[in-house]
Structures are given as C-alpha cells and as structure tokens.
Write a protein that holds these residues in place. Structure first.
Motif, PDB file in Angstrom:
ATOM      1  N   GLY A 120       0.788  -1.203   0.148  1.00 51.21           N
ATOM      2  CA  GLY A 120      -0.147  -0.001  -0.106  1.00 51.21           C
ATOM      3  C   GLY A 120       0.854   1.260   0.073  1.00 51.21           C
ATOM      4  N   LEU A 121       1.909   1.182   0.876  1.00 53.67           N
ATOM      5  CA  LEU A 121       2.836   2.363   0.817  1.00 53.67           C
ATOM      6  C   LEU A 121       3.509   2.592  -0.492  1.00 53.67           C
ATOM      7  CD1 LEU A 121       4.063   1.691   4.473  1.00 53.67           C
ATOM      8  CD2 LEU A 121       2.817   4.004   3.607  1.00 53.67           C
ATOM      9  N   LEU A 122       4.039   1.605  -1.138  1.00 58.49           N
ATOM     10  CA  LEU A 122       4.738   1.486  -2.279  1.00 58.49           C
ATOM     11  C   LEU A 122       3.768   2.109  -3.408  1.00 58.49           C
ATOM     12  CD1 LEU A 122       6.746  -1.472  -1.803  1.00 58.49           C
ATOM     13  CD2 LEU A 122       7.771   0.645  -1.947  1.00 58.49           C
ATOM     14  N   ILE A 123       2.661   1.852  -3.603  1.00 57.05           N
ATOM     15  CA  ILE A 123       1.627   1.883  -4.574  1.00 57.05           C
ATOM     16  C   ILE A 123       1.184   3.248  -4.408  1.00 57.05           C
ATOM     17  CG2 ILE A 123      -0.605   1.375  -5.803  1.00 57.05           C
ATOM     18  CD1 ILE A 123       0.034  -1.410  -5.017  1.00 57.05           C
ATOM     19  N   GLY A 124       1.117   3.986  -3.256  1.00 57.35           N
ATOM     20  CA  GLY A 124       0.703   5.273  -2.731  1.00 57.35           C
ATOM     21  C   GLY A 124       1.960   6.080  -3.339  1.00 57.35           C
ATOM     22  N   LEU A 142     -13.794  -5.688  -8.977  1.00 55.65           N
ATOM     23  CA  LEU A 142     -14.377  -6.970  -9.451  1.00 55.65           C
ATOM     24  C   LEU A 142     -13.440  -8.006  -9.452  1.00 55.65           C
ATOM     25  CD1 LEU A 142     -16.441  -5.382 -12.629  1.00 55.65           C
ATOM     26  CD2 LEU A 142     -17.215  -6.272 -10.590  1.00 55.65           C
ATOM     27  N   VAL A 143     -12.172  -8.061  -9.790  1.00 55.07           N
ATOM     28  CA  VAL A 143     -11.088  -9.223  -9.891  1.00 55.07           C
ATOM     29  C   VAL A 143     -11.097  -9.792  -8.234  1.00 55.07           C
ATOM     30  CG1 VAL A 143      -8.762  -9.555 -10.070  1.00 55.07           C
ATOM     31  CG2 VAL A 143      -9.861  -8.319 -11.667  1.00 55.07           C
ATOM     32  N   PHE A 144     -11.061  -8.852  -7.368  1.00 55.02           N
ATOM     33  CA  PHE A 144     -11.074  -9.233  -5.951  1.00 55.02           C
ATOM     34  C   PHE A 144     -12.306 -10.074  -5.682  1.00 55.02           C
ATOM     35  CE2 PHE A 144     -12.127  -8.893  -1.735  1.00 55.02           C
ATOM     36  CZ  PHE A 144     -10.775  -9.121  -0.926  1.00 55.02           C
ATOM     37  N   VAL A 145     -13.421  -9.596  -6.097  1.00 54.93           N
ATOM     38  CA  VAL A 145     -14.825 -10.056  -5.676  1.00 54.93           C
ATOM     39  C   VAL A 145     -14.642 -11.722  -6.461  1.00 54.93           C
ATOM     40  CG1 VAL A 145     -17.138 -10.116  -5.717  1.00 54.93           C
ATOM     41  CG2 VAL A 145     -16.049  -8.152  -5.100  1.00 54.93           C
ATOM     42  N   TYR A 205      -3.593 -16.256  -1.596  1.00 51.53           N
ATOM     43  CA  TYR A 205      -4.048 -15.069  -0.637  1.00 51.53           C
ATOM     44  C   TYR A 205      -2.835 -14.070  -0.501  1.00 51.53           C
ATOM     45  CZ  TYR A 205      -5.972 -12.182   2.918  1.00 51.53           C
ATOM     46  OH  TYR A 205      -6.391 -11.200   3.890  1.00 51.53           O
ATOM     47  N   ASN A 206      -1.774 -14.725  -0.077  1.00 51.38           N
ATOM     48  CA  ASN A 206      -0.392 -14.058   0.373  1.00 51.38           C
ATOM     49  C   ASN A 206       0.168 -13.064  -0.780  1.00 51.38           C
ATOM     50  OD1 ASN A 206      -0.851 -14.295   3.143  1.00 51.38           O
ATOM     51  ND2 ASN A 206       0.413 -16.141   3.203  1.00 51.38           N
ATOM     52  N   VAL A 207      -0.012 -13.782  -2.167  1.00 43.07           N
ATOM     53  CA  VAL A 207       0.628 -13.174  -3.106  1.00 43.07           C
ATOM     54  C   VAL A 207      -0.330 -12.152  -3.682  1.00 43.07           C
ATOM     55  CG1 VAL A 207       1.389 -13.650  -5.515  1.00 43.07           C
ATOM     56  CG2 VAL A 207       2.179 -14.860  -3.514  1.00 43.07           C
ATOM     57  N   GLY A 208      -1.522 -12.530  -3.859  1.00 44.10           N
ATOM     58  CA  GLY A 208      -2.652 -11.630  -4.604  1.00 44.10           C
ATOM     59  C   GLY A 208      -3.142 -10.606  -3.644  1.00 44.10           C
ATOM     60  N   PRO A 220      -1.404  -6.590  -2.921  1.00 41.68           N
ATOM     61  CA  PRO A 220      -1.275  -5.770  -3.856  1.00 41.68           C
ATOM     62  C   PRO A 220      -2.697  -5.299  -4.834  1.00 41.68           C
ATOM     63  CG  PRO A 220      -0.507  -7.725  -4.727  1.00 41.68           C
ATOM     64  CD  PRO A 220      -0.735  -7.828  -3.281  1.00 41.68           C
ATOM     65  N   LEU A 221      -3.637  -6.415  -4.791  1.00 41.14           N
ATOM     66  CA  LEU A 221      -4.934  -6.037  -5.372  1.00 41.14           C
ATOM     67  C   LEU A 221      -5.666  -4.996  -4.658  1.00 41.14           C
ATOM     68  CD1 LEU A 221      -6.624  -6.842  -7.715  1.00 41.14           C
ATOM     69  CD2 LEU A 221      -7.505  -8.789  -6.105  1.00 41.14           C
ATOM     70  N   VAL A 222      -5.602  -5.140  -3.150  1.00 38.86           N
ATOM     71  CA  VAL A 222      -6.472  -4.292  -2.608  1.00 38.86           C
ATOM     72  C   VAL A 222      -5.746  -2.727  -2.590  1.00 38.86           C
ATOM     73  CG1 VAL A 222      -7.099  -3.403  -0.021  1.00 38.86           C
ATOM     74  CG2 VAL A 222      -7.314  -5.793  -0.862  1.00 38.86           C
ATOM     75  N   ALA A 223      -4.412  -2.674  -2.320  1.00 38.38           N
ATOM     76  CA  ALA A 223      -3.489  -1.568  -2.544  1.00 38.38           C
ATOM     77  C   ALA A 223      -4.132  -0.782  -3.950  1.00 38.38           C
ATOM     78  CB  ALA A 223      -2.086  -1.708  -2.401  1.00 38.38           C
ATOM     79  N   LEU A 224      -4.070  -1.529  -5.010  1.00 36.67           N
ATOM     80  CA  LEU A 224      -4.167  -1.040  -6.533  1.00 36.67           C
ATOM     81  C   LEU A 224      -5.595  -0.217  -6.451  1.00 36.67           C
ATOM     82  CD1 LEU A 224      -2.547  -3.669  -8.488  1.00 36.67           C
ATOM     83  CD2 LEU A 224      -1.851  -1.169  -8.494  1.00 36.67           C
TER      84      LEU A 224
END
Length: 217
Positions: free
Chosen positions: A113-117, A146-149, A169-172, A175-179
């Motif tokens: 999250g910090l990196l993407i921000g 939509l991808v997350f859901v 879960y740990n890989v995806g 970053p998905l939530v942060a994006l």
C-alpha cells in the motif's frame, strides 16, 4: 509533531489504566516495533493496533532519502522491483509458515500500500501521466474490485486469512487491495469536481479526517 505526541500519550495511558503491559513491551511500541509485537505476542491485544503505524514508520525512515537522492524514473523502477519482491517473499514464506500473522503484521511483507501510494504520487507529478491516470482511474478501481470479488467467490476460504498458508491469498490480495485503493485516490485527485471529491472535501468529513488518527489510537 502530529503523530508522536498522541502515540506517546496512548502508550503512557496503558499502565495508568492497569491494562496488561510491562516496560519491555511498552518500549517496543515506542521504538516502532509494534509489527513485531503483534506477530510475536498474538494474545497481547492492548496495543495491537499499533502494528500498522510501525510499518509506516519503517517505510518513512527510508523513503525520504530515496526521494531526495534518486531520479523520478529510478524511483518508479525501484517501487516496481520492491512490489515484485514483496509478492515473491510472501509466496515463499507461505510454503513454509502456516500462520498468517507473520505476513499480515510485519513490515517486510506489508509495504504494498505504501509503495503503490508512493508510486501514484511520483506519477502524478507529470502532467501527461496525470492525464492518463485521470482518464482510467475509475475504470481501474472498478476492475480491481471486480477481480477481488471474483477471486474471493471463486476460491472461497483459500482467498482469506482463514487459509493460513494460502499462497494465492498472500501473493495476490495485498497488491490487489492496494491498487484498488490507489485507483480510488487517483480518481478523487484528478476529478476535483466529482460528487465523491466534493463529499470528501465537505467540512464534516474533513473534520473526521483530522481526528481519525487519534480515534484510531
């Protein structure tokens, strides 16, 4: 000056109110080891919420120097490399470590999250990139959601913290939530006249934002 005084006050109030603590635990939180404490002492709940603050503090011990001494293009490459490394590390740890807490709480695995921000902030400095981000931010936010859901529905508990050793879960998820969150932030920043931007700029919401850190503590 905004973060430290309320933090120290919160830590000082723990023994005053007779909550479970000792000097070593309190010192660990003072010196930004809340992430380690949350992982290593799963039943010590009083100051558990400070784990995320520790992650932020660790990031900002380093990031200002990168901004000061590196070119913007180099920063983008650095962030991309770190994001890739984060996912690889989480996937590797998931093979050998059953509990989700190591990945969930500790800094080396929670920088997405910090990196993407930070990446968003760097890209928005360019008018050309800002225009592109503004054009696609809404679509990107919806797409990530939509991808997350879709993954959550498709894989069920394998895409939750309940699946303690889930590589997926740990890989995806991080970053998905942060994006998705970054897409929403980008939309607000590039569409200042939108309903959402006006709502977030309203006096009650701004006031809530100004006291949110204290409320969190």
């Amino acid at each position: 000056t905004r973060i430290l005084p309320p933090l120290l006050l919160t830590i000082a109030l723990v023994p005053i109110f007779g909550l479970h603590s000792n000097a070593g635990q309190l010192a660990a939180y003072v010196f930004s080891l809340g992430d380690y404490m949350a992982y290593s002492r799963p039943h010590y709940e009083t100051l558990r919420s400070l784990w995320s603050l520790a992650v932020e503090e660790h990031f900002y011990m380093v990031w200002p120097f990168a901004v000061r001494f590196m070119r913007r293009t180099s920063l983008v490459y650095l962030i991309a490399a770190l994001l890739l490394l984060e996912s690889i590390l989480r996937g590797a740890v998931s093979i050998h470590h059953q509990a989700f807490s190591l990945v969930y709480y500790t800094t080396p695995f929670r920088l997405d999250g910090l990196l993407i921000g930070a990446l968003l902030a760097v890209l928005l400095e360019s008018p050309e990139k800002k225009a592109i981000i503004g054009r696609f931010s809404a679509v990107a936010t919806i797409a990530f959601a939509l991808v997350f859901v879709g993954i959550r529905v498709g894989f069920g508990l394998r895409f939750t913290t309940e699946a303690h050793s889930s590589i997926l879960y740990n890989v995806g998820v991080y970053p998905l939530v942060a994006l998705g969150c970054a897409g929403l932030v980008a939309y607000v920043l590039t569409h200042g006249e939108s309903v959402l931007a006006r709502l977030l700029s309203s006096r009650p919401v701004v006031f809530l934002g100004s006291i949110s850190y204290g409320m969190y503590l």
